[in-house]
Design an enzyme around this catalytic site. Structure first.
Site, short mmCIF file in Angstrom:
data_model
loop_
_atom_site.label_atom_id
_atom_site.label_comp_id
_atom_site.label_asym_id
_atom_site.label_seq_id
_atom_site.Cartn_x
_atom_site.Cartn_y
_atom_site.Cartn_z
N CYS A 2 0.83 -1.11 0.00
CA CYS A 2 0.19 -0.09 0.04
C CYS A 2 0.88 1.27 0.05
O CYS A 2 1.94 1.25 0.93
CB CYS A 2 -0.89 0.14 1.21
SG CYS A 2 -2.11 -1.33 1.38
N ARG A 27 3.94 -0.36 -4.54
CA ARG A 27 3.87 -0.83 -3.09
C ARG A 27 2.46 -1.53 -3.10
O ARG A 27 2.17 -2.19 -2.16
CB ARG A 27 3.88 0.22 -2.29
CG ARG A 27 5.22 1.19 -2.23
CD ARG A 27 4.82 2.15 -1.10
NE ARG A 27 4.76 1.68 0.20
CZ ARG A 27 5.70 1.30 0.95
NH1 ARG A 27 6.98 1.67 0.63
NH2 ARG A 27 5.54 0.81 2.35
N TRP A 74 -2.84 -3.03 -1.67
CA TRP A 74 -2.50 -4.35 -1.91
C TRP A 74 -3.22 -5.02 -0.67
O TRP A 74 -2.87 -5.05 0.60
CB TRP A 74 -0.92 -4.67 -1.43
CG TRP A 74 -0.30 -5.81 -1.76
CD1 TRP A 74 -0.15 -6.27 -2.96
CD2 TRP A 74 -0.45 -6.83 -0.84
NE1 TRP A 74 0.31 -7.91 -2.79
CE2 TRP A 74 0.23 -8.12 -1.47
CE3 TRP A 74 -0.41 -7.07 0.63
CZ2 TRP A 74 0.30 -9.27 -0.90
CZ3 TRP A 74 -0.33 -8.25 1.25
CH2 TRP A 74 0.06 -9.26 0.57
N ASN A 100 -1.72 2.03 5.78
CA ASN A 100 -1.12 0.55 5.39
C ASN A 100 -0.61 -0.22 6.49
O ASN A 100 -0.17 0.64 7.56
CB ASN A 100 0.22 1.37 4.69
CG ASN A 100 1.26 0.36 4.50
OD1 ASN A 100 1.15 -0.91 4.13
ND2 ASN A 100 2.21 0.74 4.29
N GLY A 101 -0.95 -1.39 6.43
CA GLY A 101 -0.66 -2.08 7.79
C GLY A 101 -1.63 -3.16 8.24
O GLY A 101 -2.74 -3.30 7.23
N GLU A 482 17.83 -17.64 -7.31
CA GLU A 482 17.40 -16.28 -7.84
C GLU A 482 16.96 -16.02 -9.27
O GLU A 482 15.66 -15.55 -9.59
CB GLU A 482 18.62 -15.35 -7.55
CG GLU A 482 18.38 -14.05 -8.01
CD GLU A 482 17.27 -13.21 -7.29
OE1 GLU A 482 16.71 -13.71 -6.50
OE2 GLU A 482 17.00 -12.12 -7.62
N LYS A 486 13.25 -15.06 -9.95
CA LYS A 486 12.88 -13.88 -11.06
C LYS A 486 12.06 -14.25 -12.10
O LYS A 486 11.07 -13.86 -12.52
CB LYS A 486 14.32 -13.43 -11.71
CG LYS A 486 15.28 -12.67 -10.93
CD LYS A 486 14.83 -11.19 -10.72
CE LYS A 486 14.00 -11.00 -9.59
NZ LYS A 486 14.70 -11.02 -8.13
N GLU A 489 8.40 -15.05 -10.63
CA GLU A 489 7.62 -13.92 -10.27
C GLU A 489 7.15 -12.94 -11.43
O GLU A 489 6.03 -12.22 -11.22
CB GLU A 489 8.20 -13.01 -9.16
CG GLU A 489 9.42 -12.23 -9.60
CD GLU A 489 10.09 -11.58 -8.20
OE1 GLU A 489 9.41 -11.05 -7.50
OE2 GLU A 489 11.31 -11.52 -8.35
N HIS A 505 18.74 -36.59 -6.73
CA HIS A 505 18.00 -37.01 -5.78
C HIS A 505 16.55 -36.86 -5.81
O HIS A 505 15.69 -37.15 -4.71
CB HIS A 505 18.43 -36.64 -4.45
CG HIS A 505 19.94 -37.08 -3.92
ND1 HIS A 505 20.29 -38.35 -3.71
CD2 HIS A 505 20.94 -36.32 -4.03
CE1 HIS A 505 21.73 -38.32 -3.46
NE2 HIS A 505 22.21 -37.26 -3.76
N LYS A 608 6.09 -4.38 -3.47
CA LYS A 608 7.59 -4.19 -3.41
C LYS A 608 8.01 -4.21 -2.17
O LYS A 608 9.04 -4.81 -1.55
CB LYS A 608 7.98 -3.10 -3.98
CG LYS A 608 9.51 -2.51 -3.88
CD LYS A 608 10.15 -2.95 -5.22
CE LYS A 608 11.64 -2.86 -4.95
NZ LYS A 608 12.23 -4.04 -5.69
C1 F6R Z 1 12.06 -10.58 -5.31
C2 F6R Z 1 11.81 -9.43 -4.48
C3 F6R Z 1 11.55 -10.00 -2.85
C4 F6R Z 1 12.19 -9.15 -2.06
C5 F6R Z 1 11.79 -9.47 -0.33
C6 F6R Z 1 12.44 -8.94 0.43
O1 F6R Z 1 12.33 -10.11 -6.58
O2 F6R Z 1 11.92 -8.48 -4.62
O3 F6R Z 1 11.61 -11.41 -2.72
O4 F6R Z 1 13.43 -9.58 -2.15
O5 F6R Z 1 10.22 -9.30 -0.42
O6 F6R Z 1 12.39 -7.42 0.40
P1 F6R Z 1 13.58 -6.37 1.06
O7 F6R Z 1 14.74 -6.71 0.40
O8 F6R Z 1 12.86 -5.07 0.75
O9 F6R Z 1 13.34 -6.81 2.61
#
Ligand code: F6R
Length: 613
Positions: A2, A27, A74, A100-101, A482, A486, A489, A505, A608
């Site tokens: 949010c 956000r 969100w 937000n929360g 990773e 990527k 997501e 395994h 984010k």
């Molecule tokens: C993936 C991504 C998330 C963040 C995770 C932690 O691309 O961006 O997996 O890495 O939500 O976020 P931070 O680093 O802000 O604690």
């Protein structure tokens, strides 16, 4: 989770709030709304879906206002419908709130307020705030908030306005971030700095328990108990251009290409090649504690957790210190064995991830030395740490993290080298050799990024793939994780990252000619082992996409099938190879997602900053 924007001043509040929300859409983006006041009349407009739906509705039927609040959501409680979109209002329609929360005791409060006659019209937890403030209102919104908020359990960043208190916003924080932007004759409130960089670079950062009354010419901050507190204005270094797409089609693509710069910036000024030393004075009081460390615990979530896995490898290799990695979300639901002698390093781009923060606090309360690696100066995490190592990636807007990840790797590399020197494990000569290899990395990253065309055409050949397996070993195992994260997501394809040696395994059963297997095979000590794994995939008819330092050699001979492909990255010391091997994987995810018509910067269901548990 949010985004919040508030404005008081004399200008067109709707346009200013919408502009701020657009910059905060990363956000949350499942519904949005604004409430503005003009000449004593309060008007509200909300829409389900992305912000553009709200913008279109406002273009069709404009609202007039010279102060107000807005929100991009969100969803946590209640579907992302128009009815559940913020701002929410009280029974009188005079008080509105954006939040937000999560209000944990919202059901209890709702029952009490409903029994007292308040009418609820949404399924959100936020609506109770509007009614609670209404029930406490006796002519001052600030005082009503100060009386109401102690009854609330949970986390919040919120902004309120009352129609009859002109040009006044009341903002309160307990958990998620909230900043006040200061400009001539006007004030802004927002969840995050990038929302306001076009208007100001001077900010007040609210702290937990703060209640701020914001008017065009002044801001008064008090505690919930009513005591006045001083929050000094801070000038931020980020500029507005950094938070723009700069000619790229997506923020993610821009941020992928910014990595050589952000790695360079994160390295700059933090070492002396001449002395073979890493200089981390910025760790302040925590620097001394590093000397006594008997182990390191790295805490993070998501992509930052993958950086932590690389960090473990580097710390154990370069400093000879045991390092463990934990998910923020798991750490506190067992009995973590941390205490004095443990250095707990939390890694977070945003510095506001609820799970990471909660784990960090738990470790701190058990006596561990708290250190942060973070991209946001002044964030909750950096404020709670004894010492912080800031990454200089600049604002990261794309929901999928890219440049923050490689900047975190730099911070971890510096920390590992520093610990290695402190503990006498690395001589100045050895440290110098590692550092001079590290300083070559930004240039090598530039070269790796020039190979995007091959990846774009590879993505064109993968349109039918629905599942992927990513394999890596050693320091590149986290990069397999990773790469898979990527891809899933942003493209919504299913992808799994695996340590290559574990394939036999179980996951090997998945291999057939429909499953692309992405194998990380840069030059180094595990190259031969990776070759064996690639051979195992080929023997079962699998299709291999290898990331390697050259197209030739045994790997080249193995991968001659028309469907196979080698994506080359420049050769470098194996320890630093993740900086390079991750780049083709980021670009692959981007181009696969683009081909699939996905919304790369705002993938479904994600936000984010994850400020709720
Ligand atoms: C993936 C991504 C998330 C963040 C995770 C932690 O691309 O961006 O997996 O890495 O939500 O976020 P931070 O680093 O802000 O604690």
């Amino acid at each position: 989770m949010c985004g919040i924007v508030g404005y008081v001043g004399g200008r067109d509040a709707v346009a200013l709030i919408l502009d701020g929300l657009r910059r905060l859409e990363y956000r949350g983006y499942d519904s949005a709304g604004v409430a503005v006041v003009s000449g004593g009349s309060l008007q509200r407009r909300r829409a389900a879906g992305k912000l553009e739906r709200l913008a279109a509705s406002l273009a069709d039927e404009p609202l007039d206002g010279d102060w107000g609040i807005g929100h991009t959501r969100w969803a946590t409680h209640g579907q992302p419908t128009e009815e559940n979109a913020h701002p929410h209002q009280d029974c009188t329609g005079r008080i509105v709130v954006v939040h937000n929360g999560i209000i944990e005791n919202h059901l209890e409060l709702k029952a009490r307020l409903a029994a007292a006659g308040h009418r609820f019209v949404t399924q959100t937890d936020t609506e109770v705030l509007a009614h609670l403030i209404e029930s406490e209102y006796e002519g001052s919104l600030e005082q009503a908030a100060a009386r109401a908020l102690p009854m609330v359990r949970g986390v919040y960043a919120l902004v309120l306005l009352h129609r009859d208190e002109p040009q006044t916003l009341v903002a309160a924080r307990m958990g998620p971030p909230l900043v006040v932007g200061l400009s001539d004759g006007e004030r802004f409130v927002a969840s995050d700095v990038p929302a306001l960089l076009h208007h100001t670079r001077d900010f007040l950062f609210l702290e937990d328990g703060d209640v701020a009354t914001v008017r065009p010419d002044r801001v008064e901050v008090r505690t919930l108990a009513g005591a006045t507190v001083t929050r000094s204005p801070q000038h931020v270094a980020w500029d507005a251009v950094q938070a723009e797409k700069g000619g790229y089609r997506h923020f993610m693509l821009k941020e992928i290409h910014e990595q050589p710069r952000s790695v360079r910036d994160t390295l700059a000024g933090r070492f002396s090649l001449e002395d073979g030393e890493v200089l981390l004075e910025e760790l302040g009081p925590a620097a001394a504690g590093l000397l006594e460390a008997s182990r390191i615990v790295l805490l993070a979530c998501g992509t930052s957790w993958h950086a932590a896995l690389v960090g473990k490898f580097l710390i154990e290799e370069l400093a000879g210190l045991p390092a463990e990695v934990d998910y923020g979300s798991e750490f506190r639901y067992r009995t973590p064995l941390v205490g004095p002698g443990t250095v707990v390093v939390a890694i977070s781009q945003s510095g506001e991830t609820a799970d990471t923060l909660a784990a960090f606090r738990e470790a701190k309360s058990r006596g561990a030395l708290p250190v942060a690696i973070c991209n946001v100066r002044g964030s909750m995490l950096t404020r709670e740490a004894e010492g912080s190592l800031l990454t200089h990636a600049g604002p990261e807007i794309g929901v999928a993290s890219t440049k923050a990840f490689t900047a975190q790797l730099v911070a971890l590399a510096l920390l590992a080298l520093h610990l290695g020197r402190l503990r006498g494990r690395l001589s100045p000569e050895k440290c110098r050799a590692h550092l001079s290899e590290l300083t070559r990395i930004p240039h090598l990253m530039e070269q790796a990024l020039h190979r995007e065309d091959a990846i774009e055409s590879l993505a064109g050949s993968l349109t039918r793939a629905t599942d992927y397996l990513y394999l890596g070993r050693g320091v590149n195992y986290p990069i397999a994780l990773e790469g898979a994260l990527k891809l899933k997501e942003i493209s919504y394809a299913h992808a799994e990252g695996y340590p290559a040696g574990e394939m036999k395994h179980g996951p090997i059963a998945l291999v057939d000619d429909t499953l692309p297997v992405v194998a990380l095979c840069p030059d180094g000590g595990v190259y031969e082992k990776m070759l064996s794994n690639v051979q195992e995939v080929k023997a079962r008819g699998g299709r291999v996409i290898a990331v390697a330092s050259s197209e030739g050699g045994e790997l080249g001979a193995l991968l001659q099938g028309s469907d196979d492909m080698i994506l080359t990255v420049p050769s470098c010391a194996e320890l630093w190879s993740p900086f390079l091997t991750v780049l083709p994987l980021q670009m692959l995810a981007y181009h696969v997602a683009l081909r699939a018509g996905r919304d790369v910067d705002q993938p479904r269901n994600l936000a984010k900053s994850v400020t709720v548990e």
